[in-house]
Design a protein around this motif. Structure first.
Motif, PDB file in Angstrom:
ATOM      1  N   LEU A  68       0.852  -1.034  -0.011  1.00 47.35           N
ATOM      2  CA  LEU A  68      -0.142  -0.068  -0.092  1.00 47.35           C
ATOM      3  C   LEU A  68       1.019   1.106  -0.116  1.00 47.35           C
ATOM      4  O   LEU A  68       0.678   2.097  -0.647  1.00 47.35           O
ATOM      5  N   ALA A  71       2.132   1.827  -3.401  1.00 42.95           N
ATOM      6  CA  ALA A  71       1.090   2.130  -4.508  1.00 42.95           C
ATOM      7  C   ALA A  71       0.896   3.881  -4.017  1.00 42.95           C
ATOM      8  O   ALA A  71       0.958   4.727  -5.141  1.00 42.95           O
ATOM      9  N   GLY A  72       0.911   4.116  -2.754  1.00 41.88           N
ATOM     10  CA  GLY A  72       0.686   5.444  -2.452  1.00 41.88           C
ATOM     11  C   GLY A  72       1.750   6.551  -2.925  1.00 41.88           C
ATOM     12  O   GLY A  72       1.445   7.708  -3.335  1.00 41.88           O
ATOM     13  N   PHE A 108      -3.839   5.574   0.417  1.00 43.60           N
ATOM     14  CA  PHE A 108      -2.909   4.498   0.284  1.00 43.60           C
ATOM     15  C   PHE A 108      -2.083   4.442   1.353  1.00 43.60           C
ATOM     16  O   PHE A 108      -1.855   3.488   2.222  1.00 43.60           O
ATOM     17  N   LYS A 109      -1.549   5.582   1.876  1.00 41.58           N
ATOM     18  CA  LYS A 109      -0.534   5.788   2.833  1.00 41.58           C
ATOM     19  C   LYS A 109      -1.186   5.606   4.132  1.00 41.58           C
ATOM     20  O   LYS A 109      -0.515   5.032   5.069  1.00 41.58           O
ATOM     21  N   ALA A 156      -9.663   4.265  -4.567  1.00 38.61           N
ATOM     22  CA  ALA A 156      -8.580   4.018  -3.483  1.00 38.61           C
ATOM     23  C   ALA A 156      -9.053   3.873  -2.238  1.00 38.61           C
ATOM     24  O   ALA A 156      -8.828   3.104  -1.408  1.00 38.61           O
ATOM     25  N   ALA A 160      -7.828   0.199  -0.846  1.00 41.89           N
ATOM     26  CA  ALA A 160      -6.851   0.527   0.105  1.00 41.89           C
ATOM     27  C   ALA A 160      -7.119  -0.457   1.338  1.00 41.89           C
ATOM     28  O   ALA A 160      -6.592  -1.042   1.948  1.00 41.89           O
ATOM     29  N   LEU A 188      -0.928  -1.031  -8.861  1.00 45.44           N
ATOM     30  CA  LEU A 188      -0.823  -2.003  -7.888  1.00 45.44           C
ATOM     31  C   LEU A 188      -0.566  -3.094  -8.633  1.00 45.44           C
ATOM     32  O   LEU A 188       0.050  -4.183  -7.927  1.00 45.44           O
ATOM     33  N   CYS A 191       3.156  -3.679  -7.381  1.00 42.94           N
ATOM     34  CA  CYS A 191       3.437  -3.551  -5.945  1.00 42.94           C
ATOM     35  C   CYS A 191       3.827  -4.624  -5.032  1.00 42.94           C
ATOM     36  O   CYS A 191       3.710  -4.260  -3.962  1.00 42.94           O
TER      37      CYS A 191
END
Ligand code: UN1
Length: 478
Positions: A68, A71-72, A108-109, A156, A160, A188, A191
């Motif tokens: 994740l 991705a972020g 995502f973060k 998202a 996520a 994604l 990732c």
């Protein structure tokens, strides 16, 4: 023209049919052909997810964080490029498009961190020598169906948390704006997810969406879209005892009281009603104004609306982009006509605009002297159209605000602390905004509504865990 395939079991798969994605600011601009998944492909995607689910459910918090977080980071690093693509396919302004991409990256973060923080509870049993552990476990396979108006942020905020809490995903983006979703899937795919943990099937809701919700083996469905489709999905989920989460429409009130600072109230109304061409389920569509400020507010709002520039979403001078497509244009024009027939005063806008390029441009539109019984005040229009509803005082404003089938967001403009406090407590909505637009929400706190707007547990923030996990209570005798 570039062709964009579906993503199934870790592979890119084309389909016999595809849909062309057009730029609503200039319909001569074709963004690409997006494969429409066949029913067999939808089944394959669900089977791949079912196969991958146990492995992903056993992944460590660090592995989930890594996916994740990567991705972020990539989404944030490519904010400008992805924002441009988003505005090109959806029609919101470039600033809004880039803002939405940033929001997706931050989501995502946020959920990367939530994967690390997923916790249970530990209690002593009421019996001696026995302990109780309460664990949160993934549901299994979830189907995620998203609308065109936030083509990367809504994907998202479903994908996520689904992955953060160990679920496998089959994702169906909206057919009107699939390019942003496709880019997200492409990111994604690199990732570090196991094959099948994330799948994307594209195409029309009436075909691919319908086939997806009918699949056996799905444990949860999260849907954002219309009330009609949401209700239909809920019915199917009830029949099969599948967990469901729905985010649907709004008819969001913005109350303006006599003591509100005029300029600020006008800015809040313009932002809430017309930004993103009013195509937000959080848009302020009913502006409820008390008598003492009504005339002044009306004049100031009409003056401010004259300065709004309607144009190509990618032009930096543009304030309001086009609506998404011909069908939406016709729906909004139909409501404008209806407003006239119902006896509302058309005080600004009301017409389709012909610019130097073929697109779906509409003037921001304001009806005044309306009352809350009119259909333009009861049904969601989903375009740059707002109404003014005059009321006597705060109490009547609150009653009108609550007199709706919906209950997503509600705002009040006032400097009067007591009214603000009372409104926050008594307005029936999932979001209450004091001196802020009804639309435009943070990414780290829950989002959702009451009544016809939402069903099931909240999305986003820490509350997302409620939908994407199930609870196991473990007893141990030592
Ligand atoms: C926002 O107002 O920032 O479809 C978010 C929608 C909502 C999201 C609104 N689900 O408009």
């Amino acid at each position: 023209m570039k062709r964009y395939p579906n993503y199934i079991n870790g592979e890119w798969v084309d389909s016999p049919q595809a849909l062309v994605n057009l730029n609503p600011s200039d319909t001569r601009d074709q963004i690409g052909e997006f494969a429409e998944a066949t029913p067999e492909q939808v089944t394959l995607a669900v089977q791949a997810a079912l196969k991958a689910a146990p492995e992903w459910a056993q992944s460590t918090p660090q592995e989930r964080f890594n996916v994740l977080d990567a991705a972020g980071s990539e989404i944030l690093a490519r904010k400008e490029e992805l924002g441009r693509l988003l505005s090109r396919e959806e029609g919101k302004t470039l600033a809004e498009g880039m803002g939405e991409v940033a929001r997706a990256g931050q989501i995502f973060k946020f959920f990367a961190g939530e994967a690390l923080r997923l916790a249970g509870e530990h209690l002593d049993s009421v019996r001696p020598g026995v302990e109780v552990d309460i664990r949160r476990e993934p549901l299994g396979v979830v189907a995620l169906i998203t609308p065109w108006n936030f083509p990367i942020a809504i994907p998202a905020w479903k994908i996520a948390p689904a992955l953060a809490f160990g679920n496998a995903v089959v994702f169906k983006p909206a057919e009107q704006a699939p390019a942003s979703a496709w880019m997200l899937a492409e990111i994604l795919s690199r990732c570090g997810l196991p094959a099948g943990a994330f799948n994307m099937v594209m195409g029309r809701g009436s075909r691919v969406g319908q086939t997806l919700v009918e699949q056996k083996g799905i444990s949860g469905i999260s849907f954002t879209g219309s009330f009609q489709i949401g209700r239909r999905i809920a019915r199917m989920c009830a029949e099969r005892l599948v967990r469901v989460q729905l985010e649907m429409g709004g008819k969001n009130p913005l109350v303006v009281l006599d003591d509100a600072p005029l300029e600020q109230a006008v800015e809040i109304a313009v932002n809430g009603a017309f930004f993103s061409a009013g195509e937000r389920c959080t848009a302020s569509s009913r502006i409820i104004v008390t008598r003492g400020i009504y005339q002044r507010f009306k004049q100031a709002l009409i003056e401010r609306m004259k300065k709004l520039r309607v144009g190509d979403a990618l032009d930096p001078e543009t304030d309001i982009g086009p609506v998404i497509d011909e069908a939406q244009m016709n729906k909004v024009l139909h409501y404008i006509e209806l407003g006239r027939q119902e006896g509302a005063t058309l005080a600004a806008g009301g017409k389709r605009l012909e610019l130097d390029k073929p697109g779906y441009y509409l003037e921001p539109t304001l009806f005044t002297e309306t009352h809350n019984g009119m259909r333009i005040n009861r049904e969601e229009i989903f375009g740059p159209v707002a109404t003014l509803i005059p009321v006597e005082d705060y109490q009547e404003a609150l009653n009108v605000a609550n007199d709706t089938e919906y209950g997503l967001s509600a705002g009040i403009c006032t400097a009067f602390l007591e009214a603000a406090h009372h409104f926050r407590r008594h307005v029936r909505a999932g979001l209450a905004m004091v001196n802020l637009p009804t639309a435009g929400v943070d990414y780290h706190v829950p989002f959702g509504g009451t009544k016809g707007s939402s069903f099931g547990t909240r999305e986003q923030g820490r509350y997302a865990v409620e939908f994407y996990t199930t609870v196991k209570t473990c007893y141990t005798r030592w």
